[in-house]
Scaffold this motif. Structure first.
Motif, PDB file in Angstrom:
ATOM      1  N   CYS A  90      52.839  52.262  81.425  1.00 56.87           N
ATOM      2  CA  CYS A  90      52.557  53.661  81.172  1.00 56.87           C
ATOM      3  C   CYS A  90      51.429  54.132  82.075  1.00 56.87           C
ATOM      4  O   CYS A  90      50.358  53.540  82.069  1.00 56.87           O
ATOM      5  CB  CYS A  90      52.163  53.793  79.703  1.00 56.87           C
ATOM      6  N   ASN A  91      51.678  55.198  82.825  1.00 56.29           N
ATOM      7  CA  ASN A  91      50.566  55.724  83.601  1.00 56.29           C
ATOM      8  C   ASN A  91      50.014  56.911  82.859  1.00 56.29           C
ATOM      9  O   ASN A  91      50.756  57.771  82.388  1.00 56.29           O
ATOM     10  CB  ASN A  91      51.034  55.968  85.042  1.00 56.29           C
ATOM     11  N   ILE A  92      48.718  56.929  82.663  1.00 56.60           N
ATOM     12  CA  ILE A  92      48.152  57.915  81.749  1.00 56.60           C
ATOM     13  C   ILE A  92      46.777  58.346  82.230  1.00 56.60           C
ATOM     14  O   ILE A  92      45.981  57.550  82.706  1.00 56.60           O
ATOM     15  CB  ILE A  92      48.121  57.335  80.312  1.00 56.60           C
ATOM     16  N   CYS A 111      47.085  51.011  74.174  1.00 58.04           N
ATOM     17  CA  CYS A 111      47.554  49.990  75.109  1.00 58.04           C
ATOM     18  C   CYS A 111      46.760  48.711  74.944  1.00 58.04           C
ATOM     19  O   CYS A 111      45.588  48.742  74.551  1.00 58.04           O
ATOM     20  CB  CYS A 111      47.428  50.500  76.540  1.00 58.04           C
ATOM     21  N   ASN A 112      47.402  47.585  75.248  1.00 57.14           N
ATOM     22  CA  ASN A 112      46.695  46.320  75.128  1.00 57.14           C
ATOM     23  C   ASN A 112      46.174  45.828  76.472  1.00 57.14           C
ATOM     24  O   ASN A 112      45.270  45.014  76.540  1.00 57.14           O
ATOM     25  CB  ASN A 112      47.586  45.259  74.483  1.00 57.14           C
ATOM     26  N   ARG A 113      46.756  46.339  77.556  1.00 54.25           N
ATOM     27  CA  ARG A 113      46.242  45.946  78.876  1.00 54.25           C
ATOM     28  C   ARG A 113      46.045  47.201  79.724  1.00 54.25           C
ATOM     29  O   ARG A 113      46.767  48.188  79.569  1.00 54.25           O
ATOM     30  CB  ARG A 113      47.222  45.017  79.590  1.00 54.25           C
ATOM     31  N   ILE A 114      45.084  47.142  80.602  1.00 54.80           N
ATOM     32  CA  ILE A 114      44.774  48.307  81.414  1.00 54.80           C
ATOM     33  C   ILE A 114      44.631  47.905  82.879  1.00 54.80           C
ATOM     34  O   ILE A 114      44.026  46.873  83.191  1.00 54.80           O
ATOM     35  CB  ILE A 114      43.484  48.996  80.921  1.00 54.80           C
ATOM     36  N   LEU A 115      45.265  48.707  83.738  1.00 54.01           N
ATOM     37  CA  LEU A 115      45.091  48.540  85.175  1.00 54.01           C
ATOM     38  C   LEU A 115      44.368  49.792  85.673  1.00 54.01           C
ATOM     39  O   LEU A 115      44.850  50.906  85.462  1.00 54.01           O
ATOM     40  CB  LEU A 115      46.455  48.398  85.857  1.00 54.01           C
ATOM     41  N   GLY A 116      43.227  49.598  86.295  1.00 56.09           N
ATOM     42  CA  GLY A 116      42.491  50.750  86.808  1.00 56.09           C
ATOM     43  C   GLY A 116      42.734  50.932  88.290  1.00 56.09           C
ATOM     44  O   GLY A 116      42.540  50.006  89.077  1.00 56.09           O
ATOM     45  N   LEU A 117      43.172  52.110  88.653  1.00 56.40           N
ATOM     46  CA  LEU A 117      43.458  52.389  90.066  1.00 56.40           C
ATOM     47  C   LEU A 117      42.435  53.376  90.598  1.00 56.40           C
ATOM     48  O   LEU A 117      42.028  54.302  89.903  1.00 56.40           O
ATOM     49  CB  LEU A 117      44.838  53.030  90.213  1.00 56.40           C
ATOM     50  N   MET A 139      43.911  51.461  95.175  1.00 56.52           N
ATOM     51  CA  MET A 139      43.473  50.071  95.085  1.00 56.52           C
ATOM     52  C   MET A 139      43.164  49.704  93.644  1.00 56.52           C
ATOM     53  O   MET A 139      42.746  50.544  92.846  1.00 56.52           O
ATOM     54  CB  MET A 139      42.227  49.858  95.946  1.00 56.52           C
ATOM     55  N   LYS A 140      43.350  48.399  93.349  1.00 53.93           N
ATOM     56  CA  LYS A 140      43.104  47.937  91.990  1.00 53.93           C
ATOM     57  C   LYS A 140      41.597  47.813  91.775  1.00 53.93           C
ATOM     58  O   LYS A 140      40.898  47.155  92.536  1.00 53.93           O
ATOM     59  CB  LYS A 140      43.785  46.579  91.795  1.00 53.93           C
ATOM     60  N   MET A 141      41.079  48.479  90.725  1.00 56.77           N
ATOM     61  CA  MET A 141      39.656  48.386  90.419  1.00 56.77           C
ATOM     62  C   MET A 141      39.415  47.538  89.183  1.00 56.77           C
ATOM     63  O   MET A 141      38.334  47.021  88.971  1.00 56.77           O
ATOM     64  CB  MET A 141      39.078  49.781  90.176  1.00 56.77           C
ATOM     65  N   PHE A 142      40.441  47.463  88.336  1.00 57.33           N
ATOM     66  CA  PHE A 142      40.272  46.736  87.083  1.00 57.33           C
ATOM     67  C   PHE A 142      41.644  46.269  86.622  1.00 57.33           C
ATOM     68  O   PHE A 142      42.637  46.943  86.798  1.00 57.33           O
ATOM     69  CB  PHE A 142      39.655  47.670  86.025  1.00 57.33           C
ATOM     70  N   ASP A 143      41.693  45.068  86.060  1.00 54.98           N
ATOM     71  CA  ASP A 143      42.942  44.583  85.482  1.00 54.98           C
ATOM     72  C   ASP A 143      42.568  43.631  84.365  1.00 54.98           C
ATOM     73  O   ASP A 143      42.013  42.570  84.613  1.00 54.98           O
ATOM     74  CB  ASP A 143      43.782  43.861  86.555  1.00 54.98           C
ATOM     75  N   GLY A 144      42.823  44.035  83.128  1.00 55.71           N
ATOM     76  CA  GLY A 144      42.457  43.157  82.025  1.00 55.71           C
ATOM     77  C   GLY A 144      42.835  43.755  80.699  1.00 55.71           C
ATOM     78  O   GLY A 144      43.421  44.843  80.635  1.00 55.71           O
ATOM     79  N   THR A 145      42.501  43.062  79.616  1.00 53.77           N
ATOM     80  CA  THR A 145      42.840  43.575  78.298  1.00 53.77           C
ATOM     81  C   THR A 145      41.930  44.754  77.964  1.00 53.77           C
ATOM     82  O   THR A 145      40.865  44.927  78.567  1.00 53.77           O
ATOM     83  CB  THR A 145      42.666  42.492  77.219  1.00 53.77           C
ATOM     84  N   THR A 146      42.391  45.535  76.989  1.00 53.00           N
ATOM     85  CA  THR A 146      41.651  46.742  76.634  1.00 53.00           C
ATOM     86  C   THR A 146      40.241  46.397  76.162  1.00 53.00           C
ATOM     87  O   THR A 146      39.296  47.133  76.425  1.00 53.00           O
ATOM     88  CB  THR A 146      42.407  47.477  75.520  1.00 53.00           C
ATOM     89  N   GLU A 147      40.097  45.249  75.480  1.00 56.23           N
ATOM     90  CA  GLU A 147      38.794  44.892  74.926  1.00 56.23           C
ATOM     91  C   GLU A 147      37.751  44.681  76.021  1.00 56.23           C
ATOM     92  O   GLU A 147      36.565  44.934  75.832  1.00 56.23           O
ATOM     93  CB  GLU A 147      38.882  43.605  74.083  1.00 56.23           C
ATOM     94  N   THR A 148      38.192  44.196  77.170  1.00 58.96           N
ATOM     95  CA  THR A 148      37.230  43.904  78.232  1.00 58.96           C
ATOM     96  C   THR A 148      36.835  45.136  79.025  1.00 58.96           C
ATOM     97  O   THR A 148      36.011  45.063  79.931  1.00 58.96           O
ATOM     98  CB  THR A 148      37.802  42.859  79.209  1.00 58.96           C
TER      99      THR A 148
END
Lengths: 272, 278, 250
Positions: C204-206, C216-222, C226-235
């Motif tokens: 889901c892009n949001i 969401c349980n995982r988040i990718l930060g763009l 470029m990828k800035m973050f990739d990890g679970t929501t808690e982190t």
């Protein structure tokens, strides 16, 4: 200092305006002379003023049209139906012939743009450039006197406008629906059927009904060159100098057109 | 994994594409139209079997009778003169018609008409009659009254353009923003002033586009009005059609198509420029 | 074993144009509700569209259920796409068709051309459509035209259409940007419930970070492709968020 500068610009503006004003006046005078010259050639020199005679005789000649020939009415019913039918069949045939022209003439769906697109655009212009009388003359020569020539003439004359508006509607569709159908694995035919057609169908029907209305007006005169309908009756009344009859035929045409307008109004409401 | 696991619905309402009675009415109407069209084919004695072979026949006919076009026939002063006549007839007719239709556009627009009871219906009626009666019928009537020549052509085209542009103008005026007009009336402007300063600036560009379009339509008609004695190229067409000089007819038709095509391209260009001005 | 693996993905719209996505890698697991966040212009929509090749990537690999998406022929791509449900920012419904026909159009990948030409969908598809419409709460609108519905209802039709495809992956492209906050939360909750019921992973892009952390349980930060973050929501924390959105001018 600042006011000085403003004054200068204001003066310059005024000067510039007076120049444009002079230029504009010159253009207007030139156009006026051109119109006057055209009027002299077309109206004053070319008209047989002797034959027209006085204003009184013009009024007298026009007055001959101000009567009705009621005895003609029963003889008008059949040609009126014929005229209506020629308009309907011509419009239908026109729509059918339109389909490939629309397909080729919409820039975003045309199969091979460098060739098919300009060809379709040419056909649209050709269809509209030729007056219905000319189309009718051509088809009367090709298939003989009668309603068929009229139907073909109407069809050919209708293609251009219907195809042009419809093709532009296809070019203007909302691409989001197309994207959705593509995203769920639809093929080209399905994109056409589910994303493009629902969006353009109301436009195509609307322009067809509009053209049909105009086609009644057109088919009413095709009889003048031998393609059946009310035009033929008009022609006969004219040739026998039955001026009240002429007026009666014109009124019959008006009634037919009014009927068409009412019908098209309701059908358009039903569709959209 | 495909079936919804948690929500098994047992009593789904039945769904059918066919709706009673809407679908029945739809189908009925469609069927009625089709029957009428089929009956028309019958009534008009249109030989359907000939329709299929016809296109081949037309091709043969074209090459037999109309080919090659007699280009030399149209390369003389008289014919060029008639082309010039046609152009003049068209633009005079369009010009006079446009002037008249300005008034019809004003009087026949429901929002700015001087009188909704009296002027509006009369203007609408005039527009409707000018539109409904075909330009060829106008031409024939004027030829009867005034004799052969360009004057009846100009008059016929004038009435045609009046009806054509009058309706479009009125529609354009009805779509304007009434705010400025009301503001002018509030300052005490009379009807003419309100039209010139409140309405006209809003529709100027649209009117220019319509005027160019009207010229286009007028020129197309002008090439043919001569067929009924109203001057211009149409008269050449008539004479050669009657004498069955098919190769000359072909040449005349070609020249008409070419001229209309040129006029259409030019007016499309002009309309685009006008649209950009907005 | 991830369901979707994206490796070194790169994309640009024109040959000489700027790179929208730069060397992007991540993977989605079977039970993920995977959010892609980032400022506007970061390439979120492009990324989503690269997965089903509505946008053609210029490099890298997209592996979905073991197939390399980028190597598929046009027929193979259509077969794959029919198993990827997509939900759009502006719903992308066909306004003039009924809700039923819009939902049924989700089966187009399964129905032959001739049948689809006359809208002859099998009875089983119609039943499925009715069940799904019941599930998203739109059963009473089945014969309404799509343009007669409100925004939230239209997005539910979009969800129903995606579910018709028997999706093995749901792609959501800003599903809430055209909706007001309350409806947005309802729609996200519905998607989450349904994803659980149908056991479909969601990518889901949001734009709305709050919704992303909530559902969401995982988040990718763009950021800027470029990828800035990739990890679970808690982190995920405020500092990382500030980094991702550093370039956004408000």
């Amino acid at each position: 200092m600042q006011t000085e500068q403003q004054r200068i610009t204001a003066d310059q503006l005024l000067a510039a305006r007076s120049v444009t004003r002079w230029r504009r006046a010159a253009v207007v005078i030139a156009l006026f002379l051109l119109v006057a010259w055209s009027i002299k050639i077309t109206v004053i020199d070319d008209t047989d003023w002797e034959r027209i005679g006085s204003l009184g005789s013009i009024v007298e000649k026009s007055g001959r049209f101000l009567a009705l020939d009621v005895s003609l009415l029963p003889k008008l019913i059949e040609p009126a139906i014929e005229t209506l039918m020629i308009a309907c069949l011509g419009t239908l045939l026109g729509v059918v012939l339109c389909i490939p022209v629309i397909w080729f003439g919409a820039a975003n769906v045309t199969p091979f743009k460098p060739v098919t697109y300009p060809v379709a655009r040419m056909l649209m212009t050709l269809s509209r450039s030729i007056h219905e009388i000319v189309w009718a003359l051509f088809f009367v020569a090709a298939v003989g006197l009668g309603a068929l020539a009229g139907v073909l003439a109407i069809a050919m004359r209708s293609i251009g406008f219907i195809a042009k508006i419809s093709a532009e509607a296809i070019e203007d569709i909302d691409p989001k629906a197309v994207e959705a159908i593509q995203a769920m694995g639809g093929n080209k035919l399905q994109v056409l059927r589910y994303a493009i057609l629902p969006q353009v169908l109301p436009v195509i029907i609307g322009v067809t009904v509009f053209e049909w209305e105009i086609n009644i007006r057109r088919s009413a005169i095709l009889g003048l060159v031998g393609a059946g309908g009310l035009g033929l009756v008009f022609f006969r009344q004219m040739n026998t100098f039955n001026y009240p009859g002429v007026t009666t035929v014109i009124l019959a045409i008006l009634v037919l057109i009014l009927l068409g307008e009412v019908l098209s109004h309701y059908s358009r409401k039903a569709v959209i | 994994m495909s079936a919804p696991s948690a929500t098994v619905v047992t009593d789904l309402p039945p769904w059918r594409r066919f709706k009673y009675p809407q679908s029945l009415i739809h189908f009925g109407a469609l069927l009625g139209v089709l029957v009428f069209l089929a009956y028309s084919v019958e009534y008009l004695n249109i030989p359907l079997e000939r329709l299929l072979t016809m296109f081949g026949k037309i091709g043969i006919q074209l090459s037999d009778r109309y080919f090659p076009p007699d280009i030399e026939y149209i390369q003389n002063r008289d014919y060029f003169g008639s082309v010039l006549d046609t152009v003049q007839m068209a633009y005079l007719g369009a010009l006079f018609g446009l002037v008249l239709s300005l008034f019809l556009g004003w009087f026949g627009a429901h929002n700015v008409t001087p009188s909704r009871r009296l002027v509006y219906p009369v203007a609408r009626l005039i527009t409707m009659i000018c539109r409904a009666v075909h330009e060829m019928i106008w031409a024939i009537i004027f030829v009867t009254i005034l004799g052969f020549g360009m004057l009846p052509g100009v008059l016929a085209l004038m009435l045609f353009c009046t009806g054509f542009a009058g309706k479009l103008f009125a529609e354009e005026v009805e779509a304007i923003d009434m705010g400025p007009v009301e503001a002018m009336r509030a300052t005490g402007a009379n009807g003419l002033q309100a039209f010139v300063y409140g309405v006209f600036p809003q529709v100027r560009v649209a009117f220019t586009g319509i005027a160019i379009y009207t010229w286009d339509v007028a020129f197309r008609a002008a090439t043919v009005v001569g067929f009924f004695g109203a001057g211009g190229m149409g008269w050449y067409l008539k004479r050669n059609v009657l004498q069955i000089e098919s190769e000359r007819v072909a040449a005349i038709l070609l020249s008409i198509i070419l001229l209309v095509f040129v006029s259409e391209v030019a007016s499309a260009w002009a309309r685009q420029r006008v649209a950009k001005m907005q | 074993m991830p369901i979707l693996e994206v490796k070194n993905l790169a994309a640009r719209y024109t040959n000489s144009g700027p790179e929208i996505l730069k060397n992007l890698s991540f993977s989605v697991e079977a039970d993920d509700f995977f959010a892609v966040i980032g400022p506007s212009g970061a390439g979120k929509s492009t990324l989503i569209r690269c997965i089903n090749r509505l946008v053609e990537p210029t490099g890298g690999e997209v592996i979905l259920y073991g197939t390399d998406v980028l190597k598929l022929s046009s027929t193979g791509l259509r077969r794959l796409r029919r198993n990827i449900g997509m939900i759009f920012q502006e719903f992308n419904l066909v306004d003039r068709m009924s809700v039923m026909d819009n939902v049924l159009s989700g089966r187009l990948g399964y129905v032959g051309s001739t049948r689809s030409l006359f809208k002859l969908f099998p009875r089983s598809d119609i039943d499925r459509a009715l069940r799904i419409l019941h599930r998203v709460g739109l059963l009473e609108f089945v014969d309404k035209r799509a343009d007669a519905l409100s925004g939230g209802q239209r997005q539910r039709v979009g969800i129903a259409r995606a579910l018709m495809q028997e999706p093995k992956l749901l792609l959501l492209d800003e599903p809430t940007s055209s909706l007001d906050p309350k409806i947005s939360r309802e729609v996200m909750a519905l998607v989450k419930e349904i994803a659980g019921e149908f056991r479909v992973p969601v990518l889901c892009n949001i734009h709305d970070v709050q919704l992303a952390t909530e559902f969401c349980n995982r988040i990718l930060g763009l950021q800027d492709g470029m990828k800035m973050f990739d990890g679970t929501t808690e982190t995920m924390d405020q500092q990382k968020l500030d980094e991702i959105y550093a370039m956004e001018v408000l």
